[in-house]
Scaffold this active site. Structure first.
Site, PDB file in Angstrom:
ATOM      1  N   GLN A  32     -31.194 -97.297  30.666  1.00 18.19           N
ATOM      2  CA  GLN A  32     -30.364 -96.897  31.560  1.00 18.19           C
ATOM      3  C   GLN A  32     -29.314 -98.118  32.140  1.00 18.19           C
ATOM      4  OE1 GLN A  32     -29.183 -94.012  32.867  1.00 18.19           O
ATOM      5  NE2 GLN A  32     -27.830 -95.133  34.179  1.00 18.19           N
TER       6      GLN A  32
ATOM      7  N   PRO B 192     -34.664 -91.481  35.295  1.00 13.72           N
ATOM      8  CA  PRO B 192     -34.307 -91.418  36.971  1.00 13.72           C
ATOM      9  C   PRO B 192     -33.287 -90.648  37.201  1.00 13.72           C
ATOM     10  CG  PRO B 192     -33.627 -93.447  35.840  1.00 13.72           C
ATOM     11  CD  PRO B 192     -34.389 -92.858  34.478  1.00 13.72           C
TER      12      PRO B 192
ATOM     13  N   GLY C 109     -30.468 -87.102  36.508  1.00 11.54           N
ATOM     14  CA  GLY C 109     -30.472 -85.832  35.870  1.00 11.54           C
ATOM     15  C   GLY C 109     -29.793 -86.063  34.507  1.00 11.54           C
ATOM     16  N   GLY C 110     -28.713 -86.589  34.409  1.00 12.64           N
ATOM     17  CA  GLY C 110     -28.032 -86.847  33.035  1.00 12.64           C
ATOM     18  C   GLY C 110     -27.336 -88.259  33.152  1.00 12.64           C
TER      19      GLY C 110
ATOM     20  N   GLU D 172     -24.048 -90.075  30.930  1.00 13.24           N
ATOM     21  CA  GLU D 172     -22.881 -89.391  29.883  1.00 13.24           C
ATOM     22  C   GLU D 172     -22.621 -90.660  28.981  1.00 13.24           C
ATOM     23  OE1 GLU D 172     -22.623 -90.490  33.190  1.00 13.24           O
ATOM     24  OE2 GLU D 172     -21.050 -91.694  33.657  1.00 13.24           O
TER      25      GLU D 172
ATOM     26  N   HIS E 283     -21.429 -81.164  33.357  1.00 12.11           N
ATOM     27  CA  HIS E 283     -21.015 -82.381  34.108  1.00 12.11           C
ATOM     28  C   HIS E 283     -21.108 -83.729  33.108  1.00 12.11           C
ATOM     29  CE1 HIS E 283     -21.000 -85.308  37.784  1.00 12.11           C
ATOM     30  NE2 HIS E 283     -21.772 -85.931  36.799  1.00 12.11           N
ATOM     31  N   GLU E 284     -22.193 -83.634  32.272  1.00 10.44           N
ATOM     32  CA  GLU E 284     -22.152 -84.907  31.566  1.00 10.44           C
ATOM     33  C   GLU E 284     -21.152 -84.879  30.288  1.00 10.44           C
ATOM     34  OE1 GLU E 284     -23.662 -87.212  32.901  1.00 10.44           O
ATOM     35  OE2 GLU E 284     -25.162 -85.995  34.300  1.00 10.44           O
TER      36      GLU E 284
ATOM     37  N   HIS F 247     -17.648 -86.219  31.532  1.00  8.24           N
ATOM     38  CA  HIS F 247     -17.683 -87.435  31.463  1.00  8.24           C
ATOM     39  C   HIS F 247     -16.938 -87.829  30.263  1.00  8.24           C
ATOM     40  CE1 HIS F 247     -19.322 -88.968  35.395  1.00  8.24           C
ATOM     41  NE2 HIS F 247     -20.695 -88.488  35.322  1.00  8.24           N
TER      42      HIS F 247
ATOM     43  N   GLU G 252     -17.130 -89.882  39.305  1.00 10.07           N
ATOM     44  CA  GLU G 252     -17.703 -89.002  39.643  1.00 10.07           C
ATOM     45  C   GLU G 252     -17.425 -87.538  40.300  1.00 10.07           C
ATOM     46  OE1 GLU G 252     -20.678 -88.501  38.120  1.00 10.07           O
ATOM     47  OE2 GLU G 252     -20.916 -90.535  37.605  1.00 10.07           O
TER      48      GLU G 252
ATOM     49  N   ASP H 146     -25.364 -99.364  43.039  1.00 13.60           N
ATOM     50  CA  ASP H 146     -26.379 -98.368  43.111  1.00 13.60           C
ATOM     51  C   ASP H 146     -26.466 -97.634  44.317  1.00 13.60           C
ATOM     52  OD1 ASP H 146     -27.960 -97.214  41.068  1.00 13.60           O
ATOM     53  OD2 ASP H 146     -29.789 -97.548  42.015  1.00 13.60           O
TER      54      ASP H 146
ATOM     55  N   TYR I 195     -19.465 -88.032  44.851  1.00 10.37           N
ATOM     56  CA  TYR I 195     -19.299 -86.796  44.095  1.00 10.37           C
ATOM     57  C   TYR I 195     -18.670 -85.616  44.960  1.00 10.37           C
ATOM     58  CZ  TYR I 195     -23.097 -88.727  40.992  1.00 10.37           C
ATOM     59  OH  TYR I 195     -23.632 -89.382  39.853  1.00 10.37           O
TER      60      TYR I 195
ATOM     61  N   ARG J 214     -37.121 -88.303  38.433  1.00 14.69           N
ATOM     62  CA  ARG J 214     -35.717 -88.264  38.891  1.00 14.69           C
ATOM     63  C   ARG J 214     -35.562 -88.394  40.228  1.00 14.69           C
ATOM     64  NH1 ARG J 214     -32.285 -82.536  37.688  1.00 14.69           N
ATOM     65  NH2 ARG J 214     -30.210 -83.470  38.425  1.00 14.69           N
TER      66      ARG J 214
ATOM     67  N   LYS K 147     -33.319 -88.320  42.535  1.00 17.17           N
ATOM     68  CA  LYS K 147     -32.693 -87.494  43.333  1.00 17.17           C
ATOM     69  C   LYS K 147     -33.604 -86.412  43.917  1.00 17.17           C
ATOM     70  CE  LYS K 147     -30.520 -83.086  42.469  1.00 17.17           C
ATOM     71  NZ  LYS K 147     -29.920 -82.113  41.865  1.00 17.17           N
TER      72      LYS K 147
HETATM   73  N1  BES Z   1     -23.424 -91.183  35.592  1.00 14.97           N
HETATM   74  C1  BES Z   1     -24.220 -90.630  36.378  1.00 14.97           C
HETATM   75  C2  BES Z   1     -25.421 -91.059  36.670  1.00 14.97           C
HETATM   76  C3  BES Z   1     -25.183 -92.456  37.370  1.00 14.97           C
HETATM   77  C4  BES Z   1     -24.671 -92.651  38.515  1.00 14.97           C
HETATM   78  C5  BES Z   1     -26.257 -93.374  36.927  1.00 14.97           C
HETATM   79  C6  BES Z   1     -24.562 -94.278  38.861  1.00 14.97           C
HETATM   80  C7  BES Z   1     -26.213 -94.519  37.356  1.00 14.97           C
HETATM   81  C8  BES Z   1     -25.322 -94.955  38.420  1.00 14.97           C
HETATM   82  C9  BES Z   1     -24.526 -89.035  35.958  1.00 14.97           C
HETATM   83  O1  BES Z   1     -23.148 -88.634  35.186  1.00 14.97           O
HETATM   84  C10 BES Z   1     -24.539 -87.920  37.146  1.00 14.97           C
HETATM   85  O2  BES Z   1     -23.860 -87.951  37.855  1.00 14.97           O
HETATM   86  N2  BES Z   1     -25.947 -87.585  36.975  1.00 14.97           N
HETATM   87  C11 BES Z   1     -26.214 -86.641  37.900  1.00 14.97           C
HETATM   88  C12 BES Z   1     -26.152 -85.348  37.392  1.00 14.97           C
HETATM   89  C13 BES Z   1     -25.317 -84.126  38.166  1.00 14.97           C
HETATM   90  C14 BES Z   1     -24.253 -84.454  39.202  1.00 14.97           C
HETATM   91  C15 BES Z   1     -25.152 -82.776  37.508  1.00 14.97           C
HETATM   92  C16 BES Z   1     -27.959 -86.769  38.396  1.00 14.97           C
HETATM   93  O3  BES Z   1     -28.227 -87.651  37.573  1.00 14.97           O
HETATM   94  O4  BES Z   1     -28.068 -86.154  39.058  1.00 14.97           O
HETATM   95 ZN    ZN Z   2     -21.853 -87.934  36.913  1.00 15.76          ZN
END
Ligand code: BES
Ligand code: ZN
Length: 622
Positions: A160, A287, A289-290, A292, A316-317, A320, A339, A396, A404, A577, A579
């Site tokens: 990651q 860690p 959701g997704g 990209e 979402h992904e 991106h 985002e 981070d 978002y 995860r 979140k």
């Molecule tokens: N790019 C992000 C994940 C990310 C952001 C990793 C910043 C490290 C630092 C990814 O596109 C994302 O936003 N994932 C969300 C999914 C969602 C909003 C549908 C997630 O992981 O929850």
């Molecule tokens: Zn994202």
């Protein structure tokens, strides 16, 4: 900088191949002048354009080792090039076809950032070969033992890299404003398949070495590698899923709409520029959701709900692939450009495919969590500005609903004012004109001014970018979105509580969004009787939908509904995860007994988490 160039060779001569005692004090005294506060690199002097990566994946030692060969471009004769590293063991550096070691120095370690690697180069140096290995605790990498996978038989590795973790597995100029193409040769144990953010194999070969090509220039945070017992199944011609064999059918069912999603996205904002679009569903410790990663989104198995109710994550992904991967935030202070735009694009795809009301419900859920966050952070908190400043902090920390959802609502606000047609035309142009480039917030605002507002003072005032971008909190004229479905739930919520009986409610509140809204709008503390009655009606505690589990366990903690605790514990141990984890641990930590329970569970769960998750939870539970 000039001073550095003169002194650096001397210093390096003195201590080639060793960490310098304090080269930064001596030579890199002033803060590094790069525009990116999270990278040591100086792209104005010398920057990378292509990477040839050769890596061997060693599961026994939990180590990657090999060679990163960078093709570089120099501006004038800078005498050195600077890379980012974090925890890497640099073995040697060679220039072009030379066999003699080049001079290099690793600077002092800086918190979050690691160490600059500066390499002395000649005016005609074109290629730099860096031989290195990763350390055991390389933060981007998670090495899973077989028990932590779905198949339970073979180990797994995934990376990651976003935001600044690419430098923990590749020496690179780790800034989102610097792009490069790449080739890679990855050698893995023969029973495993490696995949990257590149053109991917669809099955294992006999040799265990695989060649990858990424012909589009990408920033380092999109470098990705996964290695495991992975199988592939096509969805349509250009889309497909990868996952462990035991998960393959489930995942294929869940993501059946992938092909349609890409088609829909293209209709909205122009051609998909990356060739194939595949998804890799990882073991549950992933860690996020997704993520990209170009051509191959990495995703959590917690979106495999069995009823396709969480597939907006794919939208979402995928989005991106335009917002982020084509037009990239220039620094992590510009993060909302990645985002916020992607949330907007995601909801447009959802609306096209699943209807207006579905998109509206997601918007309202987003709005409510944004409101709650701003209240929690405080309306005057500078971190609630879209233009935030994460200099000297871990980027981070910028991952929040400010980037978002506030980002999303700013764009939605512009759409509401100028109308969809005009805004879509603007966005189409934004993606095509800035493709494969990086963008700062101020550049975006400039573009908004010149291409959309075009000197219309009334419009400028209405859009009020200043308030949205530079001021904390939420603008006064921010209208809350309304969902008809959710309004119905508001009334049902009142009725069942006064009658003290939720019987029959699950027939009216049945989609995942509705259930989430219902749980999130429950009073903070419900009696155990009421919690029990709800559980009987909806079976929330044993839900197989991770979003619902996440929301319900928070409610369970708030109401001290201990019946849900065994299931909650299992969830916390299995799922990585962040979140979902953070809010539950946070809620538990609010009482002394809860905190004790959290610490106990965490002790068991922590070995299953990726560094991105455990670093945050360590800080919370310390
Ligand atoms: N790019 C992000 C994940 C990310 C952001 C990793 C910043 C490290 C630092 C990814 O596109 C994302 O936003 N994932 C969300 C999914 C969602 C909003 C549908 C997630 O992981 O929850
Ligand atoms: Zn994202």
């Amino acid at each position: 900088m000039k001073k550095l160039l003169i002194i650096l060779p001397l210093l390096i001569l003195l201590s080639c191949n060793q960490d310098l005692k304090n080269p930064k004090d001596a030579v890199i005294a002033a803060p590094i002048s790069s525009i990116d506060p999270h990278s040591f690199s100086e792209p104005a002097l010398a920057k990378v354009t292509h990477l040839d990566l050769k890596l061997n994946v060693n599961f026994d030692q939990k180590k990657l080792n090999g060679e990163a060969t960078w093709t570089i471009q120099q501006n004038g004769d800078p005498g050195e090039i600077i890379f980012d590293t974090n925890g890497l063991n640099i073995e040697k550096v060679l220039l072009d076809d030379e066999t003699k070691n080049a001079f290099y120095a690793l600077g002092d370690e800086e918190k979050f950032l690691g160490k600059p690697l500066s390499i002395q180069i000649l005016a005609n140096t074109k290629k730099i070969h860096i031989f290195y290995s990763t350390s055991k605790d390389a933060e981007a990498l998670q090495w899973l033992n077989p028990q932590q996978t779905a198949g339970k038989k073979l180990p797994f590795l995934f990376t990651q890299s976003e935001a600044i973790l690419a430098r923990t597995w590749i020496p690179c100029q780790d800034s989102p404003s610097i792009r490069f193409t790449y080739d890679a040769d990855i050698t893995v144990p023969k029973e495993l398949l490696p995949l990257m953010s590149a053109v991917n194999p669809q099955e294992k070969n006999q040799t265990g070495t695989y060649h990858f090509i990424q012909t589009h220039p990408i920033p380092s945070y999109l470098m990705a590698l996964a290695v495991g017992d992975i199988a592939f199944k096509a969805i349509d011609k250009r889309t497909g899923v990868y996952t462990e064999p035991v998960m393959l059918n489930k995942v294929t069912y869940e993501f059946a709409d992938m092909g349609k999603m890409v088609n829909t996205a293209e209709k909205l904002y122009g051609d998909y520029r990356w060739g194939r679009y595949d998804i890799l569903v990882l073991p549950p410790s992933f860690p996020f959701g997704g993520m990209e990663n170009p051509m191959l989104t990495f995703a959590t198995p917690t979106v495999i709900a069995g009823d396709r109710s969480l597939v907006s994550l794919v939208a979402h992904e995928l989005a991106h692939s335009w917002s982020g991967n084509l037009v990239t935030n220039a620094t992590w202070n510009d993060f909302w450009l990645n985002e916020g735009f992607t949330d907007y694009f995601e909801r447009r795809i959802v609306e096209e495919l699943y209807g207006k009301e579905e998109a509206k419900m997601q918007e309202v859920l987003g709005y409510n969590s944004l409101k709650a966050l701003v209240t929690e952070m405080g309306e005057t908190n500078p971190d609630t500005r879209l233009k935030a400043d994460y200099t000297d902090r871990n980027p981070d920390d910028a991952v929040s609903d400010i980037a978002y959802e506030k980002g999303y609502f700013f764009l939605k606000h512009i759409e509401n004012i100028v109308g969809r047609e005009k805004f879509d035309a603007f966005l189409n142009n934004y993606f095509s004109e800035n493709a494969f480039k990086s963008m700062t917030i101020d550049q975006f605002l400039e573009e908004l001014n010149t291409k959309l507002i075009k000197g219309d003072e009334g419009l400028k005032k209405q859009i009020n970018s200043y308030a949205w971008v530079y001021q904390p909190g939420l603008p006064k004229d921010f209208k809350s979105p309304i969902s008809a479905e959710f309004s119905k739930i508001d009334s049902l919520q009142k009725i069942w509580q006064s009658a003290n009986n939720p019987k029959g409610l699950s027939k009216e509140i049945n989609s995942t969004n509705e259930k989430l809204y219902f749980i999130n709008t429950l009073p903070n503390q419900l009696s155990i009787d009421k919690m029990n009655a709800l559980d009987q009606e909806f079976n929330f505690t044993d839900s197989h939908n991770a979003e619902i589990q996440g929301a319900w366990y928070i409610q369970a903690v708030k109401s001290n509904y201990q019946k849900a605790y065994p299931a909650m514990k299992e969830f916390l141990i299995n799922v990585g995860r962040r979140k979902f984890l953070m809010p539950i641990y946070k809620e538990l930590s609010k009482t002394p007994e809860g905190k004790k329970l959290a610490q106990g569970i965490y002790q068991e769960a922590r070995p299953n988490y990726h560094s991105v998750a455990y670093n945050s939870i360590d800080a919370l539970l310390k």
